[in-house]
Structures are given as structure tokens and as C-alpha cells.
Design an enzyme around this catalytic site. Structure first.
Site, PDB file in Angstrom:
ATOM      1  N   ARG A  47     -15.919   7.062  13.563  1.00 46.40           N
ATOM      2  CA  ARG A  47     -14.738   7.922  13.435  1.00 46.40           C
ATOM      3  C   ARG A  47     -15.147   9.381  13.305  1.00 46.40           C
ATOM      4  O   ARG A  47     -16.065   9.699  12.535  1.00 46.40           O
ATOM      5  CB  ARG A  47     -13.910   7.513  12.203  1.00 46.40           C
ATOM      6  N   GLY A  94      -0.799   4.538   0.258  1.00 47.59           N
ATOM      7  CA  GLY A  94      -1.562   5.682   0.736  1.00 47.59           C
ATOM      8  C   GLY A  94      -0.780   6.368   1.853  1.00 47.59           C
ATOM      9  O   GLY A  94       0.424   6.170   1.998  1.00 47.59           O
ATOM     10  N   LEU A  95      -1.471   7.170   2.658  1.00 48.79           N
ATOM     11  CA  LEU A  95      -0.736   7.908   3.695  1.00 48.79           C
ATOM     12  C   LEU A  95      -0.039   6.977   4.678  1.00 48.79           C
ATOM     13  O   LEU A  95       1.103   7.223   5.071  1.00 48.79           O
ATOM     14  CB  LEU A  95      -1.685   8.846   4.419  1.00 48.79           C
ATOM     15  N   ARG A 133     -20.813  12.246  12.400  1.00 45.66           N
ATOM     16  CA  ARG A 133     -21.345  11.707  11.157  1.00 45.66           C
ATOM     17  C   ARG A 133     -22.475  10.711  11.372  1.00 45.66           C
ATOM     18  O   ARG A 133     -23.458  10.706  10.634  1.00 45.66           O
ATOM     19  CB  ARG A 133     -20.203  11.042  10.386  1.00 45.66           C
ATOM     20  N   GLY A 188       0.893   3.754   4.127  1.00 41.79           N
ATOM     21  CA  GLY A 188       1.919   2.974   3.436  1.00 41.79           C
ATOM     22  C   GLY A 188       3.112   3.816   3.017  1.00 41.79           C
ATOM     23  O   GLY A 188       4.273   3.434   3.235  1.00 41.79           O
ATOM     24  N   GLY A 206       0.823  -1.199   0.000  1.00 42.72           N
ATOM     25  CA  GLY A 206       0.000   0.000   0.000  1.00 42.72           C
ATOM     26  C   GLY A 206       0.859   1.252   0.000  1.00 42.72           C
ATOM     27  O   GLY A 206       1.937   1.284   0.626  1.00 42.72           O
TER      28      GLY A 206
END
Length: 641
Positions: free
Chosen positions: A439, A46-47, A334, A49, A44
């Protein structure tokens, strides 16, 4: 790990403010001269990885970094819009590390580990400094300090942002660090590879098996440890805000090799997405939560009112979030905002062609601030909305509706971010660790970078220094066995040649899960869903059509393998939701609610992490429980009224 039949995180005792520092002091180290002897596989980019691979490369480890995209820059972190939290208290509005910790624990409805969340809040300070030093173009105030704004579920301003492109800018920063290590020869990147199995030797993770997505070749890679950073699984619902390529296959194959899967039914439905318009849609588009700073959410007071929004007078509008939750208004978390939007639409007061939408209106903000200020804050988001809907949000309210967005569930990890398979570390959204049952906005980027830049460099060294890891190559029989299984599945998928496409079957599964294990759930619906998922899964293996071959680029084959895993994961999500007879955060069981309609937790019976163990094909998974202990914050009714 396991003690007396219970899972434990392995976090140290003592005051929570000093746990991480004391823990770091107790961890073993690898000397600089010895680091080059270790090979680390990071899956990965992304941020989580990219930050992990660059940080480990900087330390001197040999890092192999794989991703399914054609470039690390196309990882899904690039789509994050609103911002990243940090307890800097630049506004002097009462923020602190403790308040960020408390807001996150409360926002997750008291279903997260205290020690992990406190560490995350503590590290948030370093993350912003690190990113600012990288040159991330955060918005700034008049005096030069970094600017910040509010997000849902909090009463302070702690979200740092780069217009509506924060994820993109943070990922570019991490990518720059990653390329520095590539240039230095410490990191080797292999794009267009999909991890299809984990190789376990003598009970430890020692490598992976991948498919080259361009040539179709099955490839194996060996290392001393595997770091998984492959994101979440919202695309199990078919329609989600995630990229279509996002999937659960890497973590699911690890689950089937012995890694426990925690809280699979904790999935986040984001309240501000562009509504579904038809059955041919392949994904949904998120509109940042930051828009609720200045946008007001409303529906007509009368059911069935089809007048254009600008013709509905103020007295006939229901600003339902402000009415229901006066303390937080439009910035409730949310899960709360999503359920409220669903409730007013269920009453027949939804807007738009389908009636499954509410308005997000900037009329008052434009009058108060001026159109230039609104454009400066949200201009790119307004432009994106107009391009997709052909409606100008400066002139008419946006229409929004909740959609699958993030998964709090994931592979179980201990305080060192290691799974139940020694040597397999899981970072970012792929693990379950920091957000409980819900979250808070702008916390995902924070977790990904905390895990990658500031935690794994310590905990991986501890593992490597504390274990004798002999040399293992891809010639080991465990690699041959894993490769054989991967090839057999590819051949099986290609041999069916049925009547239904992969996307048809995925649509059916996704709609079923959305209806039964989406925003609301109940026991009867979950039991029925388990049976229907099994029926769909059987139909898949008898009637799916995967054209082409396995010897070249084949998107249908890729998606078929991922869907096969989603059938199994979907059943586990239903089973997990059925087992948890309470409502908490995004897990809203209709049978367990307060007279006001809020989630009704049962701390006495369910204050634990549910960690599921795979026990074999067709066998019932085994449930393990990690008790959640609250020594700093006592669980209380979660109210935003």
C-alpha cells in the site's frame, strides 16, 4: 464470483473511466419508504465503519453499529498521522486521476484489480470535498487552497493533511456525522462489544454473535445484512504500530463460516517506526511517512561506527536511499525503504543500542527552511518522539526501524465489496481489494472513506432490493448454534489453567512470524514456521492460563480468544507465502530477486489474487484464484532508481 472454477470480481466491462458510473446506473435501488424496513449491522467505528453507518443512516436504513472500544472515537483510525491522498492537482504538478491510479497499481506491484483502484482514484476527489464540507481542519496554502505534500512512491504532491493528526481529524468528522444519525434515531451504537461469530441462514449473512466486554454476556443481533469494518491484523506479529486491541477475530470467524480470505501473507512493514528497545514492550510507535519529505535517511559508511551522529562528518555518512534510488530518494515506497534499512543494518551499519535502527535527520531541512517551518509541519510528531525517547529531534537525528503496520490481505470481496457469503460486506482494511502487494502511504484513509461514504450506499441497496429476505430473529436455530459454539470456546479457554500467560505465547508467535514471514521469507523458513506454529498452537490449548471468569470484564479472556485465531491465521499466512513462488511488493521471497536485489515477479504464474477457503478443523484450506487482468496498464519492472 465463481465462473468455470475461477473467481471473478463482477466488475463491468468497457472503458475503465466509466466503469463505476455505468455500474452505479445498473444497480437496483431501494425506495426511501422501504429503507426503514431493513436492518443493517455495521461492525466497527473507524473511518470505514463510521462513514458507512452514518451514510446508511442518512439514507433511512435502521443501523446497528457495534465496536470494541468504549467510544467510537477510540477506533484505531485515530492514530493515522500523515494524510489522505486525492488527485486534485492543486499544485499543477502533473497529477490526475489516472496518475493516482497508475501510482497505486505500480506501488502494489501489479497485484491489485485495475477497476477497484481506478474507482478509488476517482472517488478521492469527492472524499476531500466531503471532508472539507464537514469542517476537517486541513492545512491550507497562502491563497486559501488546501495544502498538500508528497508521500512515498510518487512524484507529485497529493496528500492532504491536518498536521500529523489527519486520522484523528477525519475520524472526528465521521463521528460527527454518525452522532447526527444517532440523534435522529437512525443509528444505534453499542460500544464494548466484540463480534465472535457470524450467523448464516440459508447461505446468507443474517446476524452476529458478540460478547459484551463489560458484563461477559453473549448477545445476538439479527439483520438483513452485515457490514464488516474491523480493520487489519498486524498485531498477529505481537509488536506492531496498531493498537493492542486491534485484532482479526471478526474476519477470521467469517472465514470459518465460508468467506474466502485473500492474500493473507501481504503484510506491510512500515519503514519509519521508533525501534524496539526491549522484550517487555507491548507495541511500537509509528513516525509518519510525511517526515521523509524533509528528513534524510542515513547510516555511517563504516560498520560498527558508534560515534554520536553529530560527530560523524558528512563524508562518512551514507544516505543510502538517495544513493540507491536517485529518482525518488527518501520517498521510495514503504516496502523498498524497509528492505533497504534492513540491508544496511544486516551489514553491521545500524545505529543505536541494538544496531537495528537508521537515522532520520532534519539538520539540512532546519538549515534550509528554519526551525519554525519544520515545527509547523511536524511539531507534534517531534514532540511525540521526544516524549518516547527523551531525545530532541531538533538537535539529534531520529532513530527509526521498520515495523508491522498494515495488512493488504483480508477477506475477499467482489466489485460490490461483498464477500463470498451473500449479505456480508467487508470495507476498509478488513478487505483485500485496493492495494495489491504494497500500500502506498496516505491511501488507507482514502479507501476507508471511499468504501463507507461512496460505495456501500449503492451496492448494499442493490443486494437488498434484489433478494427476498424473510424475517429472521435471534430465536432462529442458527443463532442458538453460534451462541453455543461461542460459549463452548469461552469455557474451554477458562478451563485450561496452564502455566503460560496469553502474552507470553503471543510474543512467541509474533517473533516467529516476524522472523519467517516478515520483511523477507524463504521456502525452508516458511515450512519450518508452519510446523512451529502448530506446535505453539498445541501448547496454547494445553498450557495457557486465562484467569478470572467469563462473567465480567476479562482482558486475558479477550486476548486469548484473539490469539487462538492468530495461531490459525499465522499458519495460513505462511502457507500463502510458501505457495507464491515470486517476490512482489511486501512479499519478498529471498529465492526470487533480481541481480540488483529487487523483487522478481512472475506474472505468468502468479498474476492472481489467492483466495483461501476454510474446509474444516484440521483440514487443508482450498486455494481459489482470481486472475488479474491488466487492460489499461501493462505490468512492468517496478523501478524507483
Amino acid at each position: 464470483m465463481m465462473r468455470n472454477g475461477e473467481l471473478h470480481s463482477g466488475a463491468p466491462g468497457g472503458p475503465i473511466e466509466t466503469k463505476w458510473e455505468r455500474h452505479k446506473g445498473s444497480l437496483r435501488l431501494v425506495s426511501p419508504a422501504n429503507r426503514r424496513k431493513f436492518d443493517v449491522i455495521v461492525v466497527g467505528t473507524g473511518l470505514a465503519g463510521a462513514s458507512a453507518a452514518s451514510a446508511l443512516g442518512e439514507l433511512g436504513y435502521n443501523v446497528l453499529n457495534l465496536c470494541i472500544q468504549d467510544s467510537p472515537r477510540r477506533a484505531h483510525s485515530v492514530a493515522a498521522q500523515g494524510g489522505i491522498n486525492a488527485a486534485k492537482n492543486y499544485r499543477n504538478d502533473g497529477d490526475s486521476v489516472f496518475r493516482l491510479f497508475y501510482d497505486t497499481i505500480k506501488g502494489g506491484d501489479f497485484r491489485a484489480r485495475e477497476e477497484n483502484v481506478y474507482r478509488l482514484a476517482e472517488l478521492s476527489l469527492k472524499i476531500i470535498d466531503h471532508c472539507a464540507a464537514q469542517g476537517i481542519p486541513f492545512a491550507r496554502e497562502y491563497g486559501g487552497h488546501l495544502a498538500n505534500r508528497s508521500f512515498g512512491g510518487v512524484q507529485v504532491s497529493r496528500t492532504f493533511y491536518a498536521r500529523g493528526q489527519t486520522g484523528q481529524q477525519l475520524l472526528l468528522g465521521a463521528y460527527g456525522s454518525l452522532m447526527r444519525q444517532v440523534d435522529a434515531g437512525q443509528v444505534r451504537i453499542l460500544p464494548r462489544r466484540e463480534m465472535l461469530d457470524l450467523v448464516v441462514v440459508d447461505g446468507r449473512a443474517r446476524g452476529i454473535v458478540c460478547r459484551n466486554l463489560v458484563t461477559g454476556a453473549i448477545e445476538s443481533y439479527a439483520g438483513h445484512a452485515v457490514v464488516l469494518c474491523t480493520g487489519g491484523y498486524s498485531t498477529v506479529y505481537f509488536l506492531s504500530t496498531n493498537a493492542v486491541n486491534s485484532n482479526a477475530t471478526a474476519i477470521w470467524r467469517c472465514y470459518k463460516r465460508g468467506a474466502f480470505f485473500a492474500n493473507p501473507s501481504f503484510t506491510q512493514i512500515h519503514p519509519t517506526c521508533i525501534p524496539v528497545v526491549g522484550s517487555q514492550q507491548s507495541k511500537l510507535t509509528l513516525m509518519s511517512e510525511s517526515l521523509r519529505n524533509d528528513g534524510r535517511v542515513w547510516v555511517p559508511k563504516q560498520p560498527g561506527d558508534r560515534r554520536p551522529p553529530n560527530e560523524i562528518p558528512e563524508s562518512e555518512r551514507d544516505y543510502f536511499l538517495e544513493r540507491m534510488y536517485p529518482a525518488f530518494g527518501n520517498l521510495v515506497p514503504r516496502d523498498v525503504a524497509s528492505r533497504a534499512a534492513k540491508a544496511v543494518c544486516d551489514e553491521g551499519r545500524g545505529v543505536g543500542p541494538t544496531g537495528l535502527a537508521v537515522y532520520l535527520d532534519f539538520r539540512d531541512a532546519i538549515e534550509r527552511l528554519g526551525v519554525d517551518v519544520v515545527r509547523e509541519r511536524y511539531g507534534n510528531l517531534f514532540q511525540m518522539y521526544k516524549e518516547i525517547t527523551n531525545e530532541d529531534p531538533y538537535q539529534v537525528p531520529m532513530r527509526i526501524y521498520p515495523a508491522p503496520h498494515y495488512t493488504m490481505g483480508g477477506l475477499w470481496v467482489d466489485y460490490n465489496l461483498m464477500s463470498t457469503i451473500p449479505g456480508l460486506f467487508v470495507l476498509g482494511e478488513a478487505n483485500f481489494s485496493d492495494h495489491g502487494a504494497n500500500r502506498l502511504g496516505a491511501s488507507a484513509l482514502m479507501q476507508g472513506l471511499a468504501d463507507g461514504y461512496f460505495i456501500i450506499p449503492y451496492t448494499l441497496a442493490h443486494y437488498l432490493a434484489g433478494n427476498t429476505l424473510g424475517n429472521v430473529t435471534t430465536e432462529h436455530p442458527a443463532f442458538r448454534e453460534a451462541e453455543l459454539q461461542v460459549r463452548q470456546q469461552v469455557e474451554r479457554l477458562l478451563s485450561i489453567r496452564g502455566k503460560k500467560t496469553v502474552r507470553e505465547l503471543h510474543w512467541q508467535l509474533g517473533r516467529l512470524l516476524w522472523d519467517r514471514v516478515g520483511m523477507t521469507r524463504n521456502a525452508q523458513g516458511l515450512r519450518e514456521a508452519i510446523e512451529k506454529v502448530r506446535e505453539l498452537r498445541q501448547e496454547f490449548w494445553e498450557n495457557v492460563n486465562v484467569p478470572g471468569s467469563g462473567d465480567d470484564l476479562n482482558k486475558c479472556l479477550e486476548m486469548a480468544g484473539r490469539l487462538a485465531d492468530y495461531f490459525e491465521l499465522g499458519e495460513l499466512m505462511c502457507r500463502d507465502a510458501l505457495e507464491r513462488e515470486e517476490s512482489c511488493g511486501c512479499h519478498f521471497r529471498e529465492e526470487y530477486r533480481t541481480p540488483e536485489g529487487d523483487p522478481k515477479r512472475d506474472d505468468e504464474r502468479y498474476a492472481y489474487v489467492a483466495a483461501w477457503e476454510y474446509t474444516g478443523e484440521g483440514a487443508e484450506p482450498r486455494l481459489h484464484r482470481e486472475p488479474l487482468r491488466f487492460e489499461v496498464v501493462q505490468p512492468s519492472a517496478r523501478s524507483y532508481r
